[in-house]
Design a protein around this motif. Structure first.
Motif, PDB file in Angstrom:
ATOM      1  N   THR A  14      43.095  45.720 -15.110  1.00  0.00           N
ATOM      2  CA  THR A  14      42.481  44.492 -15.618  1.00  0.00           C
ATOM      3  C   THR A  14      43.517  43.630 -16.333  1.00  0.00           C
ATOM      4  N   MET A  15      44.332  44.241 -17.167  1.00  0.00           N
ATOM      5  CA  MET A  15      45.375  43.485 -17.876  1.00  0.00           C
ATOM      6  C   MET A  15      46.388  42.904 -16.887  1.00  0.00           C
ATOM      7  N   ARG A  18      45.013  39.870 -15.215  1.00  0.00           N
ATOM      8  CA  ARG A  18      44.949  38.735 -16.147  1.00  0.00           C
ATOM      9  C   ARG A  18      46.337  38.127 -16.395  1.00  0.00           C
ATOM     10  N   PHE A  19      47.369  38.966 -16.488  1.00  0.00           N
ATOM     11  CA  PHE A  19      48.711  38.487 -16.835  1.00  0.00           C
ATOM     12  C   PHE A  19      49.531  38.052 -15.629  1.00  0.00           C
TER      13      PHE A  19
END
Length: 107
Positions: A14-15, A18-19
Protein backbone atom coordinates in the motif's frame (compact mmCIF):
# COMPACT_ATOMS: atom_id res chain seq x y z
CA UNK A 1 2.84 -15.04 12.95
CA UNK A 2 1.30 -15.49 9.50
CA UNK A 3 -1.20 -12.72 10.16
CA UNK A 4 1.60 -10.31 11.11
CA UNK A 5 3.48 -11.13 7.90
CA UNK A 6 0.33 -10.64 5.82
CA UNK A 7 -0.36 -7.28 7.45
CA UNK A 8 3.27 -6.16 6.97
CA UNK A 9 3.30 -7.10 3.28
CA UNK A 10 -0.07 -5.43 2.74
CA UNK A 11 1.16 -2.25 4.44
CA UNK A 12 4.37 -2.21 2.37
CA UNK A 13 2.51 -2.70 -0.90
CA UNK A 14 0.00 0.00 0.00
CA UNK A 15 2.79 2.44 0.87
CA UNK A 16 4.69 1.58 -2.34
CA UNK A 17 1.61 2.23 -4.46
CA UNK A 18 1.05 5.57 -2.72
CA UNK A 19 4.69 6.72 -3.04
CA UNK A 20 5.40 5.39 -6.55
CA UNK A 21 3.91 8.37 -8.45
CA UNK A 22 6.06 10.79 -6.44
CA UNK A 23 9.17 8.71 -7.13
CA UNK A 24 8.42 8.44 -10.86
CA UNK A 25 7.32 12.00 -11.58
CA UNK A 26 9.11 13.93 -8.82
CA UNK A 27 8.85 17.65 -9.45
CA UNK A 28 8.25 17.29 -13.19
CA UNK A 29 4.80 18.22 -14.52
CA UNK A 30 2.45 15.30 -14.98
CA UNK A 31 1.98 13.94 -18.49
CA UNK A 32 -1.27 14.91 -20.16
CA UNK A 33 -2.54 11.33 -20.16
CA UNK A 34 -2.14 11.09 -16.37
CA UNK A 35 -4.00 14.38 -15.86
CA UNK A 36 -6.74 13.16 -18.22
CA UNK A 37 -7.09 9.84 -16.40
CA UNK A 38 -7.19 11.62 -13.06
CA UNK A 39 -10.10 13.68 -14.35
CA UNK A 40 -12.19 10.97 -16.04
CA UNK A 41 -11.58 7.82 -13.97
CA UNK A 42 -13.36 8.79 -10.73
CA UNK A 43 -16.73 9.44 -12.45
CA UNK A 44 -16.27 6.33 -14.61
CA UNK A 45 -15.59 4.18 -11.56
CA UNK A 46 -18.65 5.59 -9.78
CA UNK A 47 -20.81 4.87 -12.84
CA UNK A 48 -19.49 1.30 -12.97
CA UNK A 49 -20.28 0.86 -9.27
CA UNK A 50 -23.83 2.12 -9.75
CA UNK A 51 -24.40 -0.30 -12.63
CA UNK A 52 -22.91 -3.16 -10.58
CA UNK A 53 -25.11 -2.35 -7.59
CA UNK A 54 -28.29 -2.10 -9.64
CA UNK A 55 -27.75 -5.12 -11.92
CA UNK A 56 -29.55 -7.54 -9.61
CA UNK A 57 -32.81 -5.62 -9.30
CA UNK A 58 -35.90 -7.66 -10.16
CA UNK A 59 -38.34 -5.19 -11.68
CA UNK A 60 -41.04 -7.85 -11.99
CA UNK A 61 -41.42 -8.61 -8.28
CA UNK A 62 -42.15 -6.61 -5.14
CA UNK A 63 -40.61 -4.16 -4.17
CA UNK A 64 -39.59 -3.57 -7.81
CA UNK A 65 -36.20 -2.12 -6.86
CA UNK A 66 -37.73 0.87 -5.11
CA UNK A 67 -35.28 0.83 -2.16
CA UNK A 68 -32.29 0.77 -4.51
CA UNK A 69 -33.65 3.47 -6.79
CA UNK A 70 -34.56 5.73 -3.85
CA UNK A 71 -31.07 5.18 -2.40
CA UNK A 72 -29.47 6.15 -5.72
CA UNK A 73 -31.70 9.23 -5.95
CA UNK A 74 -30.79 10.31 -2.41
CA UNK A 75 -27.10 9.82 -3.19
CA UNK A 76 -27.37 11.91 -6.36
CA UNK A 77 -29.40 14.68 -4.71
CA UNK A 78 -27.09 14.97 -1.70
CA UNK A 79 -24.08 15.05 -4.03
CA UNK A 80 -25.62 17.78 -6.18
CA UNK A 81 -26.48 19.72 -3.04
CA UNK A 82 -23.25 19.38 -1.02
CA UNK A 83 -20.67 18.22 -3.62
CA UNK A 84 -19.21 15.85 -1.02
CA UNK A 85 -18.70 12.29 -2.22
CA UNK A 86 -18.32 10.73 1.22
CA UNK A 87 -21.41 12.47 2.57
CA UNK A 88 -23.52 11.56 -0.46
CA UNK A 89 -22.51 7.88 -0.36
CA UNK A 90 -23.14 7.73 3.40
CA UNK A 91 -26.56 9.37 3.02
CA UNK A 92 -27.60 7.07 0.18
CA UNK A 93 -26.40 3.98 2.04
CA UNK A 94 -28.18 5.02 5.24
CA UNK A 95 -31.38 5.70 3.29
CA UNK A 96 -31.19 2.32 1.52
CA UNK A 97 -30.49 0.43 4.75
CA UNK A 98 -33.37 2.18 6.53
CA UNK A 99 -35.72 1.41 3.63
CA UNK A 100 -34.89 -2.31 3.45
CA UNK A 101 -35.24 -2.65 7.22
CA UNK A 102 -38.52 -0.77 7.59
CA UNK A 103 -40.49 0.03 4.42
CA UNK A 104 -39.35 -2.79 2.10
CA UNK A 105 -38.26 -5.65 4.35
CA UNK A 106 -36.63 -8.58 2.54
CA UNK A 107 -39.07 -11.46 2.35
Amino acid sequence: MNAVCIIAVTALVTMAVRFLPFAVFGKRPLPRVVVYLGRVLPPAIMAALVVYCLKGIDMSAYPFGMAELIGVAVTALVHLWKRNTLLSIAAGTACYMALIRTVFPIL
